[in-house]
Write an enzyme that holds these catalytic residues in place. Structure first.
Site, PDB file in Angstrom:
ATOM      1  N   LYS A 131       0.856  -1.190   0.000  1.00 22.57           N
ATOM      2  CA  LYS A 131       0.000   0.000   0.000  1.00 22.57           C
ATOM      3  C   LYS A 131       0.883   1.229   0.000  1.00 22.57           C
ATOM      4  O   LYS A 131       1.989   1.208   0.563  1.00 22.57           O
ATOM      5  CB  LYS A 131      -0.893   0.016   1.248  1.00 22.57           C
ATOM      6  CG  LYS A 131      -2.118   0.880   1.080  1.00 22.57           C
ATOM      7  CD  LYS A 131      -3.174   0.178   0.237  1.00 22.57           C
ATOM      8  CE  LYS A 131      -4.422   0.996   0.065  1.00 22.57           C
ATOM      9  NZ  LYS A 131      -5.494   0.190  -0.537  1.00 22.57           N
ATOM     10  N   GLY A 167     -20.324   6.910   2.392  1.00 26.12           N
ATOM     11  CA  GLY A 167     -19.316   7.144   1.340  1.00 26.12           C
ATOM     12  C   GLY A 167     -20.002   7.054  -0.007  1.00 26.12           C
ATOM     13  O   GLY A 167     -20.674   6.070  -0.300  1.00 26.12           O
ATOM     14  N   GLY A 195     -18.284   7.801  -3.037  1.00 26.92           N
ATOM     15  CA  GLY A 195     -17.223   7.968  -4.035  1.00 26.92           C
ATOM     16  C   GLY A 195     -17.309   6.819  -5.016  1.00 26.92           C
ATOM     17  O   GLY A 195     -18.401   6.296  -5.284  1.00 26.92           O
ATOM     18  N   ASN A 196     -16.167   6.392  -5.515  1.00 22.64           N
ATOM     19  CA  ASN A 196     -16.163   5.317  -6.512  1.00 22.64           C
ATOM     20  C   ASN A 196     -16.876   4.071  -5.977  1.00 22.64           C
ATOM     21  O   ASN A 196     -17.802   3.551  -6.601  1.00 22.64           O
ATOM     22  CB  ASN A 196     -14.706   4.993  -6.900  1.00 22.64           C
ATOM     23  CG  ASN A 196     -14.609   3.759  -7.776  1.00 22.64           C
ATOM     24  OD1 ASN A 196     -14.775   2.641  -7.307  1.00 22.64           O
ATOM     25  ND2 ASN A 196     -14.366   3.950  -9.057  1.00 22.64           N
ATOM     26  N   GLY A 222     -18.734   3.518  -3.089  1.00 19.33           N
ATOM     27  CA  GLY A 222     -20.096   3.694  -2.587  1.00 19.33           C
ATOM     28  C   GLY A 222     -21.092   3.881  -3.712  1.00 19.33           C
ATOM     29  O   GLY A 222     -22.174   3.271  -3.706  1.00 19.33           O
ATOM     30  N   TYR A 223     -20.724   4.695  -4.700  1.00 20.67           N
ATOM     31  CA  TYR A 223     -21.666   4.932  -5.809  1.00 20.67           C
ATOM     32  C   TYR A 223     -21.952   3.648  -6.580  1.00 20.67           C
ATOM     33  O   TYR A 223     -23.112   3.300  -6.821  1.00 20.67           O
ATOM     34  CB  TYR A 223     -21.139   6.010  -6.782  1.00 20.67           C
ATOM     35  CG  TYR A 223     -21.971   5.995  -8.044  1.00 20.67           C
ATOM     36  CD1 TYR A 223     -23.279   6.479  -8.025  1.00 20.67           C
ATOM     37  CD2 TYR A 223     -21.494   5.416  -9.230  1.00 20.67           C
ATOM     38  CE1 TYR A 223     -24.087   6.393  -9.156  1.00 20.67           C
ATOM     39  CE2 TYR A 223     -22.289   5.335 -10.356  1.00 20.67           C
ATOM     40  CZ  TYR A 223     -23.590   5.824 -10.313  1.00 20.67           C
ATOM     41  OH  TYR A 223     -24.398   5.713 -11.422  1.00 20.67           O
TER      42      TYR A 223
END
Ligand code: NAD
Length: 424
Positions: free
Chosen positions: A110, A230, A232-233, A235-236
């Site tokens: 990471k 969330g 964002g990428n 969550g959407y």
């Protein structure tokens, strides 16, 4: 202040207690466990860029390479003001377990930079992205370490990074030896990206939701209510695919506010409105804490870590939690939820659709091929459901939490690879 790396080590120790009986040579087993508590290499440095004003500014950067026994290091890069060394280390351990849980031939890593990217112009952001690649130099590459996007890092950022990597290869006259674009995944479609990658993490989570619905014999999908933290990428796309599959998403939130409608929300319309106004707009806004404690069937944390803690775990009403964010539940909260019989699908399984599709992208880049979206999704679904089935069966057979079952499957694979290599 919670230390996510300590949490990751605690989780490993917990699973080690369960796994030990399977290994005859206890000493060798314990040596492997203590090796796996620490990342193999931790890169740490300062990235200097020239701001548009002409001033210089430096940003602290990390890359934690936890394990490469099962394949090249793999894991995203996070640009966030809250990044810490301990967080990056924890996330690198979780990546090793994730790639092993879904059995793709990668290790775990990471990266992170302490920066608020919203405060940088596009040219400053590009400089920072390229500086990150220079900082890692030969420590990354298609067969060494293959980074990807994470919080606040986009396909465009991956494109700049892959381009910088290629420039470095050209400078050292090695660009012809491999496809330099295979050094990063999550790239834009126009630069070696894979169809399906953008939505893969959220969609992978919905594949898991669908399997869970079968196991728990949920009758009517339209009665199953979901709250997602969330937007964002991850969550959407989770929201969009869950609604397409027939579930009722009643709440979503971002860092500023939340929206709740007991009759169900339309994620596509919400995203369109957020793009227009720059924020989620709600008639009666919902705080993030209220969202977590809503009376829904399924709670989906899809933002940052440590949001479900000893302080709020007893207040959570959802009977199922699908961890789409990395590390959203602290070990203390996990214990409380287990006692309350809340089913928690752990991050290393639930959000593995992203890294799995990154793997498909890398395979395409290395083989010079280009798959249709249908091909990608046809490979993703069985990969996720096979992993889910194995973990769910172990969870039932050993009467353990789904998290411990997932860890058992994953950590065993990593230890077996360590043994096969004779590293311990
Ligand atoms: P993103 O930057 O696209 O979105 C993050 C979302 O979280 C945004 O809507 C933001 O407003 C919201 N958020 C930030 N702070 C918040 C807070 N305090 N409370 C509520 N909402 C908050 O990031 P993403 O790619 O969607 O990643 C989300 C999570 O999923 C992270 O934990 C990431 O590590 C994990 N993840 C991402 C992927 C991927 O493919 N993108 C894969 C696996 C795991």
């Amino acid at each position: 202040m919670h230390n996510p790396y300590q949490d990751a080590v605690t989780q490993l120790e917990l699973v080690a207690k369960r796994l030990e009986s399977e290994y005859e040579d206890k000493k060798r087993f314990q040596t492997a466990i203590s090796l796996l508590k620490t990342p193999e290499t931790l890169h740490e440095g300062m990235l200097e860029i020239t701001l548009d004003s002409g001033k210089k500014q430096s940003f602290k950067a990390f890359r934690s390479q936890h394990s490469n026994v099962r394949g090249p290091y793999k894991g995203g890069i996070r640009f966030h003001p809250g990044v810490t060394k301990e967080e990056v280390k924890a996330l690198s351990l979780w990546m090793s377990w994730k790639t092993a849980a879904v059995n793709i031939p990668y290790g775990g890593a990471k990266g992170g930079v302490i920066v608020d990217p919203r405060k940088l112009s596009t040219t400053e952001l590009e400089q920072l992205s390229r500086a990150y690649v220079r900082f890692l130099g030969t420590a990354i590459g298609p067969w060494i370490d293959v980074p990807a996007p994470d919080v606040n890092t986009t396909p465009q950022i991956m494109a700049w990074m892959a381009d910088e990597y290629e420039r470095m290869q050209q400078e050292s006259n090695t660009a012809h030896l491999q496809n330099p674009l295979a050094s990063f995944t999550g790239k834009p479609l126009g630069l070696g990206g894979s169809l399906g990658r953008e939505e893969a993490t959220g969609l992978g989570g919905v594949y898991i939701l669908e399997e869970l619905a079968k196991k728990l014999a949920w009758k009517r999908k339209q009665d199953i209510t979901i709250a997602i933290q969330g937007f964002g990428n991850v969550g959407y796309w989770f929201a969009a695919h869950a609604v397409t599959a027939g579930y009722k998403v009643v709440a979503v939130s971002d860092s500023k506010t939340g929206i709740y409608d007991p009759n169900g929300l339309d994620p596509v319309a919400i995203l369109a409105s957020k793009r227009k106004t720059g924020q989620l707009t709600a008639a009666s806004p919902l705080s993030n804490q209220e969202l977590l404690e809503l009376g829904v069937d399924v709670l989906v944390p899809a933002a940052l870590e440590n949001v479900i803690t000893a302080e709020n775990a007893a207040m959570i009403k959802a009977t199922t939690i699908i961890e789409m964010a990395n590390g959203p539940t602290t070990p203390e909260a996990d214990e409380i939820l287990a006692k309350r019989n809340v089913t928690v699908i752990p991050d290393i399984l639930a959000n593995a659709g992203g890294v799995s599709t990154s793997y498909f992208e890398w395979v395409q880049n290395l083989s010079g091929s280009y798959w249709s979206k249908q091909m990608v999704l046809e490979k993703l679904q069985p990969l996720m459901t096979t992993a889910f089935d194995a973990i769910w069966s172990l969870h039932l057979a050993e009467k353990t939490t789904v998290r411990l079952a997932a860890y058992q499957v994953a950590v065993r694979r990593v230890i077996d690879a360590l043994f096969l290599r004779g590293r311990v």
